[in-house]
Design a protein around this motif. Structure first.
Motif, short mmCIF file in Angstrom:
data_model
loop_
_atom_site.label_atom_id
_atom_site.label_comp_id
_atom_site.label_asym_id
_atom_site.label_seq_id
_atom_site.Cartn_x
_atom_site.Cartn_y
_atom_site.Cartn_z
N ASN A 140 38.67 18.22 -54.45
CA ASN A 140 39.32 18.54 -53.29
C ASN A 140 38.10 19.16 -52.41
O ASN A 140 37.80 20.31 -52.45
CB ASN A 140 40.37 19.25 -53.06
CG ASN A 140 40.79 19.31 -51.64
OD1 ASN A 140 40.19 18.94 -50.74
ND2 ASN A 140 42.03 19.99 -51.72
N ASN A 181 40.44 22.78 -46.10
CA ASN A 181 41.99 23.02 -45.86
C ASN A 181 42.56 22.74 -47.45
O ASN A 181 42.71 21.52 -47.53
CB ASN A 181 42.66 22.68 -44.99
CG ASN A 181 44.21 22.66 -44.80
OD1 ASN A 181 44.75 23.47 -45.58
ND2 ASN A 181 44.59 22.11 -43.87
N LYS A 182 42.64 23.60 -48.37
CA LYS A 182 42.96 23.31 -49.82
C LYS A 182 44.40 22.44 -49.78
O LYS A 182 44.76 21.97 -50.79
CB LYS A 182 43.10 24.31 -50.67
CG LYS A 182 44.02 25.50 -50.55
CD LYS A 182 43.78 26.57 -51.40
CE LYS A 182 44.72 27.70 -51.54
NZ LYS A 182 44.54 28.66 -52.65
N ASN A 183 45.29 22.60 -48.98
CA ASN A 183 46.72 22.35 -48.95
C ASN A 183 47.00 21.31 -47.82
O ASN A 183 48.10 20.89 -47.47
CB ASN A 183 47.67 23.59 -48.86
CG ASN A 183 47.86 24.27 -49.71
OD1 ASN A 183 47.48 23.85 -51.14
ND2 ASN A 183 47.70 25.61 -49.57
N CYS A 224 45.73 17.25 -46.08
CA CYS A 224 45.76 15.70 -46.32
C CYS A 224 44.97 15.40 -47.62
O CYS A 224 45.65 14.44 -48.34
CB CYS A 224 45.54 14.85 -45.18
SG CYS A 224 45.88 13.14 -45.39
N ASN A 244 44.47 16.96 -50.34
CA ASN A 244 45.02 17.42 -51.26
C ASN A 244 46.35 16.72 -51.67
O ASN A 244 46.60 16.40 -52.96
CB ASN A 244 45.55 18.76 -51.27
CG ASN A 244 46.07 19.58 -52.64
OD1 ASN A 244 45.20 19.53 -53.68
ND2 ASN A 244 47.45 19.91 -52.75
N LYS A 245 46.89 16.25 -50.88
CA LYS A 245 47.93 15.36 -50.86
C LYS A 245 47.80 14.07 -51.43
O LYS A 245 48.27 13.30 -52.57
CB LYS A 245 48.80 14.77 -49.49
CG LYS A 245 49.56 16.29 -48.91
CD LYS A 245 50.94 16.39 -49.49
CE LYS A 245 51.81 17.32 -48.91
NZ LYS A 245 53.08 17.74 -49.50
N GLU A 261 47.07 14.70 -55.08
CA GLU A 261 48.26 14.99 -55.97
C GLU A 261 48.77 13.57 -56.38
O GLU A 261 49.56 13.20 -57.36
CB GLU A 261 49.22 15.67 -55.01
CG GLU A 261 48.99 17.19 -55.03
CD GLU A 261 49.90 18.05 -54.15
OE1 GLU A 261 49.72 19.10 -54.28
OE2 GLU A 261 50.54 17.43 -53.34
N GLN A 309 39.14 22.74 -56.30
CA GLN A 309 39.06 22.98 -54.99
C GLN A 309 37.77 23.65 -54.84
O GLN A 309 37.46 24.72 -55.33
CB GLN A 309 40.11 23.91 -54.44
CG GLN A 309 39.93 24.28 -53.17
CD GLN A 309 40.22 23.27 -52.21
OE1 GLN A 309 41.24 22.44 -51.97
NE2 GLN A 309 39.25 23.31 -51.16
N LYS A 348 48.93 16.71 -42.40
CA LYS A 348 49.19 16.41 -43.88
C LYS A 348 50.69 16.05 -43.73
O LYS A 348 51.07 15.38 -44.86
CB LYS A 348 49.14 17.83 -44.63
CG LYS A 348 49.83 19.09 -44.23
CD LYS A 348 49.70 20.24 -45.20
CE LYS A 348 50.85 21.23 -44.71
NZ LYS A 348 50.47 22.39 -45.72
#
Length: 206
Positions: free
Chosen positions: A12, A16-18, A20, A22-23, A26, A43, A164
């Motif tokens: 990643n 911004n680790k959380n 889009c 990262n989505k 996942e 990350q 995201k």
């Protein structure tokens, strides 16, 4: 190594680790699991120095900046495939990921490790609107240089979303990266089977 021990490192490259990116990773991780392929999301940090082309890695076997990059090279060596993902900034891949990849690939190659050679790879870009093709092309240059088979899908590996919350609403993008994940799993299994059957990898040349 058996086929159920095959693994893919999912990088990643977004600050911004959380978000889009990262989505998307996942979803890839979920699909790889369905194909009995292990994976890990890595990350990268936001404080990545750029390569200064000092060539010290050729003398000391690692990047002269003894930071996350050297730790990543040690980690990445144990994986069988790689997916590098990041957001599009100003029409191309975000600079943090490019700085990271430049130092990782440069230092591992000239440091004598060649950890990526003949291992499959893919790029994924997350864009609000434009710049995705340039971003994918930029990342693919690293794979071509490192003798890495590039895994493709039925379209460009891109997720379109302004944030995201809407990432998973890009149905075509999700279908594309699911297909990408399955193609990655298939390639890894075929490669492992060929090795088990005694088909040797091509010799390393300069």
């Amino acid at each position: 190594m058996t086929q159920d021990e095959l693994s893919v490192l999912l990088v990643n490259g977004s600050p911004n680790k959380n978000g889009c990116t990262n989505k998307a990773l996942e979803q890839i991780q979920k699909t790889l699991k369905e194909e009995n392929i292990n994976s890990q999301i890595y990350q990268i940090s936001n404080d990545i120095k750029g390569c200064i082309d000092c060539r010290k890695c050729g003398q000391i076997g690692k990047c002269i900046f003894d930071d996350e990059v050297n730790n990543f090279v040690e980690l990445a060596e144990d994986f069988d495939g790689y997916i590098f993902a990041g957001p599009v900034y100003y029409g191309t891949m975000n600079p943090t990921l490019i700085n990271f990849m430049t130092r990782v690939f440069f230092s591992s190659f000239f440091g004598g490790k060649r950890i990526f050679r003949l291992k499959p790879a893919a790029a994924v870009a997350c864009a609000r609107r434009a710049g995705n093709m340039t971003a994918l092309d930029t990342v693919n240059h690293f794979f071509n240089w490192a003798e890495m088979p590039i895994i493709s899908s039925t379209y460009w590996n891109v997720i379109f979303a302004p944030n995201k919350a809407e990432c998973l609403e890009d149905e075509e993008g999700i279908r594309t990266i699911i297909k990408l994940s399955r193609n990655m799993a298939w390639f890894l299994k075929i490669k492992q089977l060929s090795i088990e059957q005694g088909i040797e990898l091509p010799p390393i040349t300069k």
